[in-house]
Write a protein that holds these residues in place. Sequence first.
Motif, PDB file in Angstrom:
ATOM      1  N   ASN A   1     -19.003  17.666  -8.716  1.00  0.00           N
ATOM      2  CA  ASN A   1     -18.680  19.065  -8.985  1.00  0.00           C
ATOM      3  C   ASN A   1     -19.060  20.004  -7.844  1.00  0.00           C
ATOM      4  O   ASN A   1     -18.988  21.221  -8.011  1.00  0.00           O
ATOM      5  CB  ASN A   1     -19.398  19.537 -10.259  1.00  0.00           C
ATOM      6  CG  ASN A   1     -19.002  18.716 -11.482  1.00  0.00           C
ATOM      7  OD1 ASN A   1     -17.843  18.324 -11.618  1.00  0.00           O
ATOM      8  ND2 ASN A   1     -19.959  18.467 -12.360  1.00  0.00           N
ATOM      9  N   HIS A   2     -19.482  19.456  -6.717  1.00  0.00           N
ATOM     10  CA  HIS A   2     -19.946  20.303  -5.620  1.00  0.00           C
ATOM     11  C   HIS A   2     -19.348  19.799  -4.313  1.00  0.00           C
ATOM     12  O   HIS A   2     -19.501  18.631  -3.963  1.00  0.00           O
ATOM     13  CB  HIS A   2     -21.475  20.290  -5.539  1.00  0.00           C
ATOM     14  CG  HIS A   2     -22.018  21.316  -4.600  1.00  0.00           C
ATOM     15  ND1 HIS A   2     -23.336  21.342  -4.187  1.00  0.00           N
ATOM     16  CD2 HIS A   2     -21.415  22.370  -3.965  1.00  0.00           C
ATOM     17  CE1 HIS A   2     -23.531  22.361  -3.373  1.00  0.00           C
ATOM     18  NE2 HIS A   2     -22.373  22.989  -3.225  1.00  0.00           N
TER      19      HIS A   2
ATOM     20  N   ARG B   1     -24.336  27.359  -5.186  1.00  0.00           N
ATOM     21  CA  ARG B   1     -22.935  27.162  -5.559  1.00  0.00           C
ATOM     22  C   ARG B   1     -22.055  28.339  -5.145  1.00  0.00           C
ATOM     23  O   ARG B   1     -20.825  28.243  -5.193  1.00  0.00           O
ATOM     24  CB  ARG B   1     -22.821  26.945  -7.066  1.00  0.00           C
ATOM     25  CG  ARG B   1     -23.332  28.109  -7.894  1.00  0.00           C
ATOM     26  CD  ARG B   1     -23.135  27.835  -9.372  1.00  0.00           C
ATOM     27  NE  ARG B   1     -23.605  28.944 -10.194  1.00  0.00           N
ATOM     28  CZ  ARG B   1     -23.475  28.987 -11.521  1.00  0.00           C
ATOM     29  NH1 ARG B   1     -22.889  27.971 -12.155  1.00  0.00           N
ATOM     30  NH2 ARG B   1     -23.923  30.019 -12.200  1.00  0.00           N
TER      31      ARG B   1
END
Length: 236
Positions: A77-78, A203
């Motif tokens: 997810n990153h 993020r």
Amino acid sequence: MATPPPSPLPSGRPRPARPITRSSPAASRSRPSRKPPRRTELPPKPDSVTYRAVACFQGSLAWDQQGETATLQITDNHSLNVALSGLVQATLQRHPQQLQQLMQTPHYWVSWPLQRHKHLQFWLRGWQNQAPADLQAGRVRICGFVKSWKDQNGAVQVWIGRNEAAPPGQIDKPAWKIKRLQLRGAPEQLRPGWWQFDCEVTRYGQLRIVEAELLVPFRPKPRRRSQPPVTATRSD
């Protein structure tokens, strides 16, 4: 000597005379002159300090072999927006099998952080199978001079110079200019000086300070006060 009449237009009508505009010397002097940009100057660096900005990430590369822009997938997810150096591009174009391996298997990537138009980006310099001994994977180590910060939002401006003097005529080249990075999470008792910061990437694409160490405090030289002139007095 008489002034010749203006040439007629294609329709046969006389061409209107152009008005003569003359700029007065006062008007030309009142125009604001553009000042050259101020060059960033840092105080002399102590011998015990080494300017540094380096990062290490473990991830798989996503690159379409067009240009320098690429993506480094850190986790599911990153991902990070990165750029490939010319040497990395040339190497992967000559060895497509190596590129396929880097796209399928995570490797440790050593990169330089930089900010372009206030956006954080990482310049990939190379890859290896193991993390460097002095760098923790996922961290960004920055060593530079701190001369300004904002307590309201915790923003810290870190100026990173070169460890050696620029060659003659190269001081204005981009490779020899002083770089600036903006960090978040200013530590307590922050003061001007040379600091080392270990940061992580949020993020939101920002560098947040995790650990901070003051290497050498900045002690400006005291300014000498001009002494008033001594006048001789006459005694009778």
